[in-house]
Scaffold this active site. Structure first.
Site, PDB file in Angstrom:
ATOM      1  N   GLY A  42       8.590 -62.104 -23.671  1.00 28.36           N
ATOM      2  CA  GLY A  42       7.335 -61.981 -22.939  1.00 28.36           C
ATOM      3  C   GLY A  42       7.548 -61.202 -21.669  1.00 28.36           C
ATOM      4  O   GLY A  42       8.491 -61.463 -20.915  1.00 28.36           O
ATOM      5  N   ALA A  45       4.184 -60.600 -15.522  1.00 33.44           N
ATOM      6  CA  ALA A  45       4.740 -60.322 -14.200  1.00 33.44           C
ATOM      7  C   ALA A  45       6.001 -61.138 -13.929  1.00 33.44           C
ATOM      8  O   ALA A  45       7.047 -60.585 -13.565  1.00 33.44           O
ATOM      9  CB  ALA A  45       3.678 -60.596 -13.136  1.00 33.44           C
ATOM     10  N   TRP A  46       5.939 -62.464 -14.103  1.00 35.01           N
ATOM     11  CA  TRP A  46       7.067 -63.311 -13.773  1.00 35.01           C
ATOM     12  C   TRP A  46       8.218 -63.108 -14.755  1.00 35.01           C
ATOM     13  O   TRP A  46       9.396 -63.040 -14.371  1.00 35.01           O
ATOM     14  CB  TRP A  46       6.617 -64.756 -13.717  1.00 35.01           C
ATOM     15  N   GLY A  47       7.900 -62.972 -16.049  1.00 33.96           N
ATOM     16  CA  GLY A  47       8.947 -62.733 -17.040  1.00 33.96           C
ATOM     17  C   GLY A  47       9.685 -61.429 -16.791  1.00 33.96           C
ATOM     18  O   GLY A  47      10.916 -61.356 -16.912  1.00 33.96           O
ATOM     19  N   LYS A 190       3.579 -72.049 -17.411  1.00 31.13           N
ATOM     20  CA  LYS A 190       2.855 -73.100 -16.711  1.00 31.13           C
ATOM     21  C   LYS A 190       1.530 -73.330 -17.430  1.00 31.13           C
ATOM     22  O   LYS A 190       0.615 -72.530 -17.330  1.00 31.13           O
ATOM     23  CB  LYS A 190       2.605 -72.707 -15.261  1.00 31.13           C
ATOM     24  N   LYS A 279      -1.931 -77.194 -10.902  1.00 30.14           N
ATOM     25  CA  LYS A 279      -2.395 -76.429  -9.730  1.00 30.14           C
ATOM     26  C   LYS A 279      -3.201 -75.201 -10.153  1.00 30.14           C
ATOM     27  O   LYS A 279      -4.075 -74.741  -9.408  1.00 30.14           O
ATOM     28  CB  LYS A 279      -1.212 -76.041  -8.840  1.00 30.14           C
ATOM     29  N   ARG A 341      -3.058 -65.353  -9.562  1.00 34.08           N
ATOM     30  CA  ARG A 341      -4.042 -64.713 -10.446  1.00 34.08           C
ATOM     31  C   ARG A 341      -5.190 -65.658 -10.798  1.00 34.08           C
ATOM     32  O   ARG A 341      -6.299 -65.222 -11.065  1.00 34.08           O
ATOM     33  CB  ARG A 341      -3.362 -64.204 -11.714  1.00 34.08           C
ATOM     34  N   ASN A 342      -4.926 -66.989 -10.813  1.00 32.22           N
ATOM     35  CA  ASN A 342      -5.997 -67.926 -11.141  1.00 32.22           C
ATOM     36  C   ASN A 342      -7.051 -67.971 -10.050  1.00 32.22           C
ATOM     37  O   ASN A 342      -8.254 -68.009 -10.332  1.00 32.22           O
ATOM     38  CB  ASN A 342      -5.410 -69.318 -11.407  1.00 32.22           C
ATOM     39  N   GLN A 369      -3.970 -68.776 -17.102  1.00 32.25           N
ATOM     40  CA  GLN A 369      -3.603 -70.011 -17.788  1.00 32.25           C
ATOM     41  C   GLN A 369      -4.390 -71.221 -17.304  1.00 32.25           C
ATOM     42  O   GLN A 369      -4.427 -72.263 -17.970  1.00 32.25           O
ATOM     43  CB  GLN A 369      -2.103 -70.260 -17.631  1.00 32.25           C
TER      44      GLN A 369
END
Length: 456
Positions: A42, A45-47, A190, A279, A341-342, A369
């Site tokens: 995947g 961004a974080w991956g 998450k 969160k 992003r959320n 997510q």
């Protein structure tokens, strides 16, 4: 601006990097000449940042470690993104020189002119994540064939959204049927799913991976923390926690730790993972409030008081010692409300720049997510088997009835019954209890439900 040391995926052997790599290789049982194979699955961004951090630190030791990342082939980079990408390239001398040196610059010129189509996996090889164009990474080894990527991996990093984790790891399990060694899996996802049988309980990404692959849970870890991917790569000071069995979490924390990225370790895998999903739920509402009140500090503080009291109330259902989670949960919530992003998604919905019919996978941002997490938490907390006494009526009610923010977000996002304006109406409801009352209620009753996290 990030340090030039990021530009080619190599750094000086400082801070004992080679010694840390040798120690992890020894623990995993790697022999000389057999590289440690680390694969990211995947490329959000974080991956992507996680893989790039490893490449920057350890990529220089080519005989000892091999770092790759898998993403699907065929995702087209649209014209507007290609134009913006060209601007980013030309604003960064180090990136420009690198592309010219690699004979890769011309294709970005052609894409800018509309004479060529770029693909997400293609630009990732040059260090550009589609969900994070403004932050160039080091070049990465990209594989688009999943079997090729994972079949011999020693460490797999799950960078998939929680909504895709089960499907992809069920496919991966087919390629691991004849494995002799058991891989280590680090999940960055998450999010949660709700399951109602045999009793209501939460399914986390690590549990999805465990069930899909048969990899024992002691070999599956969760890494999360209060951070933003692009800022971590730009060397802003950050910290994270890696949670799981002691056998692997301590050596992996040491392996991942960098001067500006401190990794702590913790044994509480599932609870930290669930809090990472919780969160995201309330971050969407925070974005809505910010947009609807023109960034009113007062309105945002009112929302923060109510949403944190609901989160604390929920942690008392999920954790035997919820006070230990207060700091990490609030820190992760705070950074997500500031720049996640959320929260951005909630803002765009409230401004009318996005609508629910566009889905929760947004171009340039990836998977939101928090949307699926709203549905899962609402479904779980609506079950009568979890009933608690209402503080005023003294009658049993489902826990969700004491969480008006969660109820409102479910009504807006899932039932699509009402506009984002409803979040303000929930805050202004004159019958709403003082947020402190909700926390005191949780503290004064035996709310803990171990079955929610699959515990006896």
């Amino acid at each position: 601006m990030m340090s030039p040391s990021h530009s080619n995926g190599s750094t000086h052997n400082c801070n004992g990097l080679e010694e840390k790599l040798d120690e992890l290789r020894r623990l995993i049982g790697k022999s000389d000449g057999d590289p440690l194979r680390i694969v990211g699955v995947g490329a959000g961004a974080w991956g992507s940042v996680f893989a790039a951090l490893l490449q920057d630190s350890y990529g220089q030791f080519r005989e000892k470690v091999q770092i790759r990342i898998w993403r699907r082939a065929g995702r087209v980079v649209d014209k507007a993104t290609a134009e913006h990408l060209f601007e980013v390239i030309n604003s960064r001398e180090d990136v420009l020189r690198r592309l010219i040196r690699r004979c890769a610059y011309l294709k970005y010129v052609e894409a800018r002119l509309g004479d060529r189509v770029l693909y997400a996996d293609e630009i990732l090889k040059d260090g550009f994540c589609l969900n994070m164009i403004d932050t160039p990474l080091c070049p990465l080894k990209v594989v688009t064939n999943l079997q090729e990527a994972v079949w011999d991996a020693d460490i797999v990093v799950n960078g998939l959204p929680s909504t895709e984790t089960r499907e992809i790891f069920e496919e991966i399990s087919k390629y691991w049927k004849e494995r002799i060694t058991v891989p280590i899996i680090i999940s960055l996802a998450k999010g949660i799913e709700a399951a109602l049988q045999p009793v209501p309980h939460i399914i986390t990404p690590t549990l999805m991976i465990n069930r899909a692959t048969g990899v024992p849970i002691e070999n599956i870890l969760y890494l999360g923390g209060p951070n933003i991917a692009s800022e971590i790569y730009n060397k802003e000071y950050a910290n994270a926690r890696i949670c799981g069995a002691e056998k692997w979490r301590k050596p992996l924390a040491n392996f991942l730790r960098q001067p500006q990225f401190i990794v702590w370790d913790n044994s509480d895998l599932v609870t930290h993972e669930v809090m990472g999903g919780l969160k995201n739920v309330y971050a969407i509402g925070a974005g809505m409030v910010a947009a609807l009140t023109n960034e009113s500090a007062t309105s945002k503080s009112v929302y923060f008081a109510h949403c944190t009291s609901e989160m604390i109330f929920i942690t008392y259902l999920l954790a035997e010692e919820p006070e230990k989670l207060a700091g990490p949960l609030l820190a992760d919530t705070y950074v997500t409300l500031l720049k996640g992003r959320n929260a951005w998604y909630g803002q765009m919905l409230a401004k009318g720049e996005l609508n629910l019919d566009m889905g929760d996978s947004i171009s340039g941002k990836g998977m939101i997510q928090g949307v699926s997490a709203v549905s899962a938490f609402y479904e779980i907390l609506s079950q009568s088997s979890l009933n608690v006494l209402h503080p005023e009526d003294n009658k049993p009610v489902a826990p969700v009835q004491l969480c008006p923010i969660l109820k409102t977000l479910y009504k807006i996002l899932i039932k699509r019954d009402g506009s984002p304006q409803a979040i303000l109406e929930a805050l202004r409801d004159e019958t709403l209890n003082d947020p402190r009352d909700r926390i005191e209620l949780a503290q004064s009753h035996a709310f803990y439900r171990p079955s929610l996290l699959g515990q006896p």
